[in-house]
Each structure stands twice: as C-alpha cells, then as structure tokens.
Design a protein around this motif. Sequence first.
Motif, PDB file in Angstrom:
ATOM      1  N   THR A   1       4.992 -45.823 -27.954  1.00  0.00           N
ATOM      2  CA  THR A   1       6.113 -44.874 -27.989  1.00  0.00           C
ATOM      3  C   THR A   1       6.679 -44.565 -26.616  1.00  0.00           C
ATOM      4  O   THR A   1       7.877 -44.700 -26.410  1.00  0.00           O
ATOM      5  CB  THR A   1       5.695 -43.556 -28.680  1.00  0.00           C
ATOM      6  OG1 THR A   1       4.548 -43.019 -28.006  1.00  0.00           O
ATOM      7  CG2 THR A   1       5.374 -43.792 -30.147  1.00  0.00           C
ATOM      8  N   THR A   2       5.811 -44.160 -25.701  1.00  0.00           N
ATOM      9  CA  THR A   2       6.280 -43.812 -24.358  1.00  0.00           C
ATOM     10  C   THR A   2       5.380 -44.463 -23.312  1.00  0.00           C
ATOM     11  O   THR A   2       4.254 -44.866 -23.610  1.00  0.00           O
ATOM     12  CB  THR A   2       6.258 -42.281 -24.118  1.00  0.00           C
ATOM     13  OG1 THR A   2       4.905 -41.827 -24.257  1.00  0.00           O
ATOM     14  CG2 THR A   2       7.164 -41.548 -25.087  1.00  0.00           C
ATOM     15  N   MET A   3       5.889 -44.527 -22.093  1.00  0.00           N
ATOM     16  CA  MET A   3       5.069 -45.005 -20.986  1.00  0.00           C
ATOM     17  C   MET A   3       4.155 -43.851 -20.592  1.00  0.00           C
ATOM     18  O   MET A   3       4.618 -42.833 -20.087  1.00  0.00           O
ATOM     19  CB  MET A   3       5.922 -45.437 -19.798  1.00  0.00           C
ATOM     20  CG  MET A   3       5.094 -46.030 -18.679  1.00  0.00           C
ATOM     21  SD  MET A   3       6.068 -46.651 -17.302  1.00  0.00           S
ATOM     22  CE  MET A   3       6.729 -48.154 -18.011  1.00  0.00           C
ATOM     23  N   THR A   4       2.898 -44.027 -20.862  1.00  0.00           N
ATOM     24  CA  THR A   4       1.939 -42.960 -20.612  1.00  0.00           C
ATOM     25  C   THR A   4       1.456 -42.983 -19.165  1.00  0.00           C
ATOM     26  O   THR A   4       1.624 -43.982 -18.451  1.00  0.00           O
ATOM     27  CB  THR A   4       0.724 -43.101 -21.548  1.00  0.00           C
ATOM     28  OG1 THR A   4       0.072 -44.349 -21.246  1.00  0.00           O
ATOM     29  CG2 THR A   4       1.151 -43.071 -23.014  1.00  0.00           C
ATOM     30  N   ASP A   5       0.834 -41.881 -18.770  1.00  0.00           N
ATOM     31  CA  ASP A   5       0.263 -41.807 -17.420  1.00  0.00           C
ATOM     32  C   ASP A   5      -0.800 -42.874 -17.211  1.00  0.00           C
ATOM     33  O   ASP A   5      -0.992 -43.351 -16.092  1.00  0.00           O
ATOM     34  CB  ASP A   5      -0.342 -40.420 -17.175  1.00  0.00           C
ATOM     35  CG  ASP A   5       0.718 -39.346 -17.005  1.00  0.00           C
ATOM     36  OD1 ASP A   5       1.891 -39.698 -16.732  1.00  0.00           O
ATOM     37  OD2 ASP A   5       0.373 -38.147 -17.141  1.00  0.00           O
TER      38      ASP A   5
ATOM     39  N   PRO B   1      10.642 -44.492 -16.060  1.00  0.00           N
ATOM     40  CA  PRO B   1       9.843 -44.515 -17.293  1.00  0.00           C
ATOM     41  C   PRO B   1      10.588 -44.064 -18.554  1.00  0.00           C
ATOM     42  O   PRO B   1      10.213 -44.474 -19.655  1.00  0.00           O
ATOM     43  CB  PRO B   1       8.681 -43.569 -16.980  1.00  0.00           C
ATOM     44  CG  PRO B   1       8.563 -43.609 -15.486  1.00  0.00           C
ATOM     45  CD  PRO B   1       9.980 -43.764 -14.991  1.00  0.00           C
ATOM     46  N   SER B   2      11.632 -43.274 -18.411  1.00  0.00           N
ATOM     47  CA  SER B   2      12.375 -42.840 -19.603  1.00  0.00           C
ATOM     48  C   SER B   2      13.090 -44.011 -20.281  1.00  0.00           C
ATOM     49  O   SER B   2      13.486 -43.908 -21.441  1.00  0.00           O
ATOM     50  CB  SER B   2      13.374 -41.736 -19.258  1.00  0.00           C
ATOM     51  OG  SER B   2      14.383 -42.248 -18.397  1.00  0.00           O
ATOM     52  N   THR B   3      13.231 -45.132 -19.581  1.00  0.00           N
ATOM     53  CA  THR B   3      13.879 -46.312 -20.165  1.00  0.00           C
ATOM     54  C   THR B   3      12.874 -47.245 -20.847  1.00  0.00           C
ATOM     55  O   THR B   3      13.262 -48.291 -21.356  1.00  0.00           O
ATOM     56  CB  THR B   3      14.640 -47.124 -19.089  1.00  0.00           C
ATOM     57  OG1 THR B   3      13.695 -47.643 -18.136  1.00  0.00           O
ATOM     58  CG2 THR B   3      15.685 -46.268 -18.379  1.00  0.00           C
ATOM     59  N   TYR B   4      11.598 -46.845 -20.855  1.00  0.00           N
ATOM     60  CA  TYR B   4      10.542 -47.664 -21.455  1.00  0.00           C
ATOM     61  C   TYR B   4      10.837 -47.922 -22.926  1.00  0.00           C
ATOM     62  O   TYR B   4      11.051 -47.008 -23.714  1.00  0.00           O
ATOM     63  CB  TYR B   4       9.190 -46.963 -21.300  1.00  0.00           C
ATOM     64  CG  TYR B   4       8.029 -47.659 -21.977  1.00  0.00           C
ATOM     65  CD1 TYR B   4       7.544 -48.871 -21.492  1.00  0.00           C
ATOM     66  CD2 TYR B   4       7.416 -47.104 -23.094  1.00  0.00           C
ATOM     67  CE1 TYR B   4       6.473 -49.511 -22.099  1.00  0.00           C
ATOM     68  CE2 TYR B   4       6.334 -47.729 -23.711  1.00  0.00           C
ATOM     69  CZ  TYR B   4       5.862 -48.932 -23.209  1.00  0.00           C
ATOM     70  OH  TYR B   4       4.795 -49.557 -23.813  1.00  0.00           O
ATOM     71  N   ARG B   5      10.870 -49.185 -23.248  1.00  0.00           N
ATOM     72  CA  ARG B   5      11.021 -49.650 -24.632  1.00  0.00           C
ATOM     73  C   ARG B   5       9.871 -50.614 -24.873  1.00  0.00           C
ATOM     74  O   ARG B   5       9.882 -51.746 -24.363  1.00  0.00           O
ATOM     75  CB  ARG B   5      12.359 -50.361 -24.848  1.00  0.00           C
ATOM     76  CG  ARG B   5      13.588 -49.547 -24.521  1.00  0.00           C
ATOM     77  CD  ARG B   5      13.803 -48.419 -25.552  1.00  0.00           C
ATOM     78  NE  ARG B   5      14.965 -47.605 -25.212  1.00  0.00           N
ATOM     79  CZ  ARG B   5      14.918 -46.478 -24.500  1.00  0.00           C
ATOM     80  NH1 ARG B   5      13.773 -46.030 -24.044  1.00  0.00           N
ATOM     81  NH2 ARG B   5      16.008 -45.786 -24.242  1.00  0.00           N
TER      82      ARG B   5
ATOM     83  N   MET C   1      11.645 -50.486 -16.057  1.00  0.00           N
ATOM     84  CA  MET C   1      10.951 -49.482 -16.871  1.00  0.00           C
ATOM     85  C   MET C   1       9.907 -48.729 -16.060  1.00  0.00           C
ATOM     86  O   MET C   1       9.700 -47.533 -16.277  1.00  0.00           O
ATOM     87  CB  MET C   1      10.334 -50.135 -18.100  1.00  0.00           C
ATOM     88  CG  MET C   1      11.383 -50.591 -19.102  1.00  0.00           C
ATOM     89  SD  MET C   1      10.641 -51.267 -20.595  1.00  0.00           S
ATOM     90  CE  MET C   1      11.503 -52.842 -20.702  1.00  0.00           C
TER      91      MET C   1
ATOM     92  N   ASN D   1       0.589 -48.644 -26.086  1.00  0.00           N
ATOM     93  CA  ASN D   1       1.469 -47.505 -25.793  1.00  0.00           C
ATOM     94  C   ASN D   1       2.794 -47.710 -26.515  1.00  0.00           C
ATOM     95  O   ASN D   1       3.817 -48.009 -25.889  1.00  0.00           O
ATOM     96  CB  ASN D   1       1.679 -47.379 -24.277  1.00  0.00           C
ATOM     97  CG  ASN D   1       0.377 -47.093 -23.558  1.00  0.00           C
ATOM     98  OD1 ASN D   1      -0.067 -45.970 -23.480  1.00  0.00           O
ATOM     99  ND2 ASN D   1      -0.267 -48.141 -23.061  1.00  0.00           N
TER     100      ASN D   1
END
Length: 178
Positions: A123-127, A50-54, A46, A121
């Motif tokens: 929803t998404t993996m944030t900066d 990062p687009s695969t972050y769950r 992930m 976090n």
Amino acid sequence: MNAKFLVCSVIFGTVASAAVCAKDVVTARQADMKAMAAATKSIAGMFKEPSTYRPVEFKHSADLIGDKAGRVLIDHFAREAATSSDSKAKPNIIDERERFDRLANDLKSYAGALAAAAENNPTTMTDSMRMKPGEAMGGGPLGTHVRSEEQLSSIPAEHAFHLMLQTCTTCHSRYRME
C-alpha cells in the motif's frame, strides 16, 4: 562447383552471420540497458518522493531489471558482441568474465530484493523500506555486495537500491567505453 570455392563461401557466410548476430545482440543489449535505466529512474523517483510510491509499478520496474540482469546480461556480452565495433564494451570484459558475471548476478539479486519489498509493502512505502538517517550504506564505487539472500532480505529496500546502483556504476566504469 570447386571445393575450394565452397569452403571459402561457407567460411565467409559463417563470419558474416556471426557479425550480423553480434550486431543484433548489441542492439538488443542497448535496448535492455535503456529499459533498465528507465525502470531505475522510476524506482528512484519513488524513493525521492515516497508519496508517489506505487507498489505495482515499483515491482514491475524491479522485475524488469531482474529479468534483464543475471544470465540475460551475461549472454548479452558474449565474445562476439563484446568485441563488436558497434559495442561500447571494453575488451577487458572478456578477460574478466567471472567478475562481470558476478556483477550481473548481483544486479539480479538486488532487483529481486526490490521486487520482494514491493510485495511486502502493498500500500505505502513504509519506514522499513527506507534507510535511516546516518545509516551506513557500505560499499563505494567498487562496492561490496551482499553475500547471502538472508542478509539481503534483512536490509531496507532503499539500501538494496543503492547497492544495485553501485553495481551499475562499477560495471559501467570498468567495462564501458566513454
């Protein structure tokens, strides 16, 4: 029944029982290590993409590592299990108990920081979870550890992940036979 025979039987039974218990602990420890490796690989994937972050999977993986670290890991390396012929642990683990215990507890802390990052976090993996380019990670193969929960909560999750990996590497290089 002869008293000498009875004493010998009890001693032999106790030694045999301890050997079986040690083997069971080694088997459980090896299964836990494989589970932690799989969880680490999931988290690494992930961070790599990062687009695969769950967040649920990320947290589950971090919780799994945390559940098998700390006291559980320390208990897995009791004297009998660490010196078992089935074990890949070096005997120095017994002599360096405090250092090993600190590494096991650090592993639990880093996993906890990762689980908290997933909760924060959802929803998404944030900066804020990622290390910035050129950001010094600190440490090395014998890396330093974050000394307080406050300091740990102030670093990006990716940094905590790298510190966790350094902890694993340090422990394996110091306490695991090739």
